[in-house]
Structure formats: C-alpha cells, structure tokens
Write a protein that holds these residues in place. Structure first.
Motif, PDB file in Angstrom:
ATOM      1  N   GLN A 399     -22.369  -8.581  43.750  1.00  0.00           N
ATOM      2  CA  GLN A 399     -22.569  -8.490  45.320  1.00  0.00           C
ATOM      3  C   GLN A 399     -21.619  -9.735  45.821  1.00  0.00           C
ATOM      4  N   PHE A 400     -21.956 -10.881  45.199  1.00  0.00           N
ATOM      5  CA  PHE A 400     -21.353 -12.405  45.844  1.00  0.00           C
ATOM      6  C   PHE A 400     -19.733 -12.015  45.685  1.00  0.00           C
ATOM      7  N   TYR A 401     -19.553 -12.030  44.250  1.00  0.00           N
ATOM      8  CA  TYR A 401     -18.056 -11.796  43.762  1.00  0.00           C
ATOM      9  C   TYR A 401     -17.372 -10.541  44.061  1.00  0.00           C
ATOM     10  N   ARG A 402     -18.059  -9.607  44.405  1.00  0.00           N
ATOM     11  CA  ARG A 402     -17.582  -8.303  44.862  1.00  0.00           C
ATOM     12  C   ARG A 402     -16.904  -7.591  43.691  1.00  0.00           C
ATOM     13  N   VAL A 403     -17.587  -7.553  42.449  1.00  0.00           N
ATOM     14  CA  VAL A 403     -17.238  -6.874  41.459  1.00  0.00           C
ATOM     15  C   VAL A 403     -18.103  -5.834  41.011  1.00  0.00           C
ATOM     16  N   ASP A 404     -17.765  -4.774  40.255  1.00  0.00           N
ATOM     17  CA  ASP A 404     -18.566  -3.499  39.918  1.00  0.00           C
ATOM     18  C   ASP A 404     -19.491  -4.124  39.159  1.00  0.00           C
ATOM     19  N   ARG A 405     -20.875  -3.502  39.043  1.00  0.00           N
ATOM     20  CA  ARG A 405     -21.890  -3.852  38.113  1.00  0.00           C
ATOM     21  C   ARG A 405     -21.669  -3.773  36.686  1.00  0.00           C
ATOM     22  N   THR A 406     -20.778  -2.790  36.418  1.00  0.00           N
ATOM     23  CA  THR A 406     -20.424  -2.182  34.903  1.00  0.00           C
ATOM     24  C   THR A 406     -19.603  -3.409  34.353  1.00  0.00           C
ATOM     25  N   GLU A 407     -19.228  -4.520  35.156  1.00  0.00           N
ATOM     26  CA  GLU A 407     -18.215  -5.510  34.603  1.00  0.00           C
ATOM     27  C   GLU A 407     -19.012  -6.340  33.811  1.00  0.00           C
ATOM     28  N   MET A 408     -20.423  -6.476  34.325  1.00  0.00           N
ATOM     29  CA  MET A 408     -21.223  -7.419  33.628  1.00  0.00           C
ATOM     30  C   MET A 408     -21.347  -7.351  32.005  1.00  0.00           C
ATOM     31  N   SER A 409     -20.968  -5.661  31.595  1.00  0.00           N
ATOM     32  CA  SER A 409     -21.140  -5.325  30.374  1.00  0.00           C
ATOM     33  C   SER A 409     -19.873  -4.944  29.668  1.00  0.00           C
ATOM     34  N   SER A 410     -18.741  -5.024  30.278  1.00  0.00           N
ATOM     35  CA  SER A 410     -17.676  -4.474  29.806  1.00  0.00           C
ATOM     36  C   SER A 410     -16.882  -5.474  29.279  1.00  0.00           C
ATOM     37  N   LYS A 411     -15.855  -5.039  28.382  1.00  0.00           N
ATOM     38  CA  LYS A 411     -15.059  -5.913  27.385  1.00  0.00           C
ATOM     39  C   LYS A 411     -13.927  -6.531  28.179  1.00  0.00           C
ATOM     40  N   ARG A 412     -13.654  -6.147  29.441  1.00  0.00           N
ATOM     41  CA  ARG A 412     -12.543  -6.623  30.048  1.00  0.00           C
ATOM     42  C   ARG A 412     -12.498  -8.239  30.287  1.00  0.00           C
TER      43      ARG A 412
END
Length: 481
Positions: A399-412
């Motif tokens: 929420q703070f950085y305005r990124v999608d929650r799925t990015e926490m586990s993604s390989k990007r």
C-alpha cells in the motif's frame, strides 16, 4: 514440619490463584488490589482462611468486590477452604501518620520517611508535606518526594509536551491561568514524575511555601481515621493551610461520600485563596467511577492534560537520556533501537528494561549486546510485542509503495518491485521472530541468503539515504501503531 509444609502449600496455591486473577482482572487492578494481599492462618476446624491487606480501606474494597471470586478460587484449589476472611493486617490496625512539623528546625532529604507522628495526630496522611519556615520560625519536614523525579530528568516529546509545559507553568512564580491541573495518563507514562517535579520546582521558586503530596487512597483512609478520632476540625484546618496540593491516583477516590465531600470543599477553599492544585489519574475526570458529580466538575474545571503513550522518537530520547547515568558503560546503538522499538507499553517498563540489562552486564562482566538483551529481557519483550505478521507487513508495504501484493512473491526484478520487496523482508526480520529461511518462504520461496542480502542492504541504505530511512520509519510507525 507439618505446619511449615501447610504454609508452603498455601503459598503455592495462592501464587496460582493470584496469577489467574491477574489474567482475569488485568495488570493494573491486580497490582493495586490483589498483589498487596498477604496470607494469614488457616483454621482446619472451621475451614476459614485469613487474608490481610495493609489498610482498612483496601481491605473493605477488596472484600466488597472480590470476596466471592477469591472464595470460589480457593474452594477450587483447596476444597477444605470453606470461608475466606479479608481484614486489615493486625499490626496496621492502629495507624500512625506522618508528623506535619519538625521541632528541631532540620529539613530532611526528600525521600526520608522516618518521621512518625505520635498516635492521634490528625492528618498524618502517609504523605509528603514540605516547605520553608512557617510562621513560628520552625523548619517544616521535607519528606515523600523522590529527589530523582524533577523537570531536569523528565524527557519531553510530542506525546507529553502539553502536560510537561502545564506542569512547569504550575510550579512557576507567576500565577497559572488554569486551576486545577489534571494529569491524565496510563500506568507508567510519567504523570507521577510530573507531580514530584512540580513539588520540587515550586519549593525552589517559593522557598516559604507549604506543599502537600499524597495518594487519593491515603487521603480517604486518613480522613476516616480523623472522623473516628473526632479530629475533623484539625484535619480540615491543616489540609487547607497548604499552598500546593498534589494528589496522585485520584481514580481511587471512590465510595465514602464524606471523604469526597471534604476533598470538594478543600478544592473550593484552596482555589478561593489562589492556591494551586494538581491531580493525576489514569483516566479522564468524566470516566471516574463512583465519584460525585460536583467533584468531577471541580476536577475538570481547569486544564486536563493528556499524556499519550511515548512514540518511538520519545522512547529513544528517554533511553539516551538514561544512559548518561551509566557512563562509561557502552550500549550499542542497535540495542537502544531494539529496546525503543520493542518495549512500547510504557516508559516505566522501558527504563526498567535498560536498568536490568546494564545491571546484568556490569555484574557478570559481559558486554551489552543485542543477543544479551534478547536473552535477559524475554519477559518484558514478550509482554510488549504485538504480534505483527509477515502478511501484514507485505500488505502495508504494498500500500505504501503502491505495488500489487503478488509482487512480494513474484520473480520480477524491476527496481520498482525489488526495492519494496527488500524493505518488506527487512521489516519482517525486525518486527517478527521469524528466521531468514522462514521469511524467504513467505516471499515466493526465496533462499535465506536473498533475505540476508535484503536486510543488510536496507540497513546500509538507511545510513546513507535519508529518503529510504524516512520510508522505513513511516512504515514502522504504521505497523507498530
């Protein structure tokens, strides 16, 4: 031997019962009313167990509110206990107060409690009365105020600045614009410290003043004693002769309408003469239970100054200020940061934790370290830790950085995604007891070395990049609030 074993068994059962009541009633009620109880004798013939409290007021209060609960708990623990009797400690039935004056002209240290009155002295109060030379030229006693609790040792911040400034104004030479001053704060946040500081500063500014400090419970106990000894006139005359009245824990001014009425009249009389009054409690005047409406009105007619729980910045400042007393003991910055973040319930526990850690290090010859703090302060730390989860950290960071929650586990590996992920890993290590491998699994099954790299990177960036340090501080405030 049989009697000794019986006493040991009773003590063990009481320890279990007391611990259960602590969980049911909460720390504050338990500390105030249950913890002071001392076991008496147990009569097997009648099945009666005696339990004692230090004052008649506290004995009556506990008997009225907790006797049924105590009786039930004892019957469950020991079926042979059929009756529980709560009374005053036999040695305390004849209360002796503290003398209001000295005939030798000597001022004693502020914490000297050695001067006992003769039986029958009115307004003994078990309190502090101090001042300069009275009209008769005799030096008055200076007792009861802690010499370490002054404005110099009080650390102020955003959480307590109103109360601190109001307290200093109350002790100044100029007449305050508000009266009375009412300090509201939860346990261990500094209200008693300010009461003592007001007393010291007022005496320094008004050397001939008469100052009185007591707890609300003690006020009630001694007023009842004066009633029974037909000394209410002396009680009123002496009480209303003070220039500054300091009453702590006013939330315990419950029951006894006559004592409340006397306090009400005392407030009116002192205010009419331009005297100063300060009260302290753990709740607002309107939230006090069992207090007459007219007294509530007087308590709230001046300034109600709220002391909020210390924020992280204030906790750091308090620890750094306290460290000056332990020079040359070296306490690393990471230990100070750790204590400031984890011991957040109240200031008393925070200072107590630091004292315990330094004392252990000095007595054992060990160096103060983060590992030592975690090992020796387990009880304090576990009581203060709010269970923050990695899921909560990830959600807050996204929420703070305005990124999608799925990015926490993604390989990007895009920078806009990697940096928030690294910050979340860092916060997971700081705020949770999870190991590096456990944290890695919550971030898409990453290796523990990846988590270690992220933690070290963010630690380094915080020292070099003000924006990164600001982001982390903001996230920590959100998660710990």
């Amino acid at each position: 031997m049989m009697e000794e074993q019986e006493a040991l068994d009773l003590a063990a059962d009481w320890a279990d019962i007391s611990q259960g009541l602590r969980k049911d009633l909460g720390h504050q009620l338990h500390s105030q009313w249950i913890k002071p109880i001392q076991l008496g004798t147990f009569c097997k013939e009648t099945g009666t167990l005696d339990m004692f409290l230090p004052t008649e007021f506290s004995a009556n209060w506990v008997a009225d509110r907790f006797l049924d609960r105590l009786s039930l708990a004892w019957k469950i623990a020991r079926p042979d206990v059929r009756h529980v009797r709560i009374s005053v400690m036999p040695s305390r039935r004849a209360l002796t107060g503290l003398r209001l004056g000295r005939e030798d002209g000597v001022r004693r240290p502020a914490n000297d409690r050695a001067m006992l009155s003769q039986p029958g002295d009115a307004l003994g109060m078990g309190a502090a009365e101090l001042g300069g030379l009275g009209a008769n030229g005799l030096g008055m006693a200076s007792i009861g105020l802690d010499p370490s609790l002054t404005f110099t040792t009080f650390v102020s911040g955003a959480a307590n600045v109103l109360a601190a400034n109001a307290a200093q104004r109350m002790a100044a030479t100029e007449t305050p614009q508000f009266a009375p001053l009412y300090l509201k704060a939860a346990t261990g946040q500094g209200k008693t410290h300010l009461l003592h500081a007001i007393g010291h500063a007022y005496l320094a500014a008004h050397p001939r003043a008469r100052i009185f400090y007591c707890s609300a419970e003690r006020f009630m106990v001694e007023f009842v004693q004066a009633l029974r000894q037909n000394q209410t006139i002396e009680f009123k005359a002496r009480l209303r002769g003070f220039d500054l009245l300091l009453v702590d824990d006013i939330q315990f001014i419950i029951g006894k309408a006559s004592a409340q009425e006397e306090l009400l009249y005392t407030i009116d009389a002192l205010l009419a003469e331009g005297k100063r009054l300060v009260f302290a409690a753990d709740r607002a005047p309107q939230a006090l239970d069992g207090v007459e409406q007219r007294l509530l009105s007087r308590l709230s007619m001046g300034l109600v100054a709220d002391i909020q729980p210390a924020d992280i910045e204030l906790r750091r400042s308090i620890l750094e200020h306290r460290l000056q007393r332990f020079s040359p003991t070296n306490v690393p910055a990471d230990v100070i940061e750790f204590l400031a973040r984890t011991i957040n319930r109240n200031v008393r526990e925070l200072v107590g934790g630091l004292n315990k850690l330094i004392a252990y290090a000095q007595l054992t010859g060990q160096a103060v370290s983060l590992q030592l703090a975690e090992e020796q302060l387990t009880d304090i730390l576990s009581a203060n830790r709010r269970r923050i989860t990695i899921d909560e950290i990830q959600r807050t960071v996204c929420q703070f950085y305005r990124v999608d929650r799925t990015e926490m586990s993604s390989k990007r590996r895009a920078r806009a995604v990697v940096r928030p992920r690294q910050v979340a890993m860092y916060l997971a290590k700081v705020l949770t007891p999870r190991s590096y491998p456990e944290i890695g699994r919550k971030f898409g099954g990453r290796d523990h070395s990846t988590v270690i790299h992220a933690v070290r990177l963010i630690e380094d960036l915080r020292t070099r990049d003000a924006d990164m340090d600001g982001d982390v501080r903001s996230l920590l405030r959100q998660l710990e609030s």
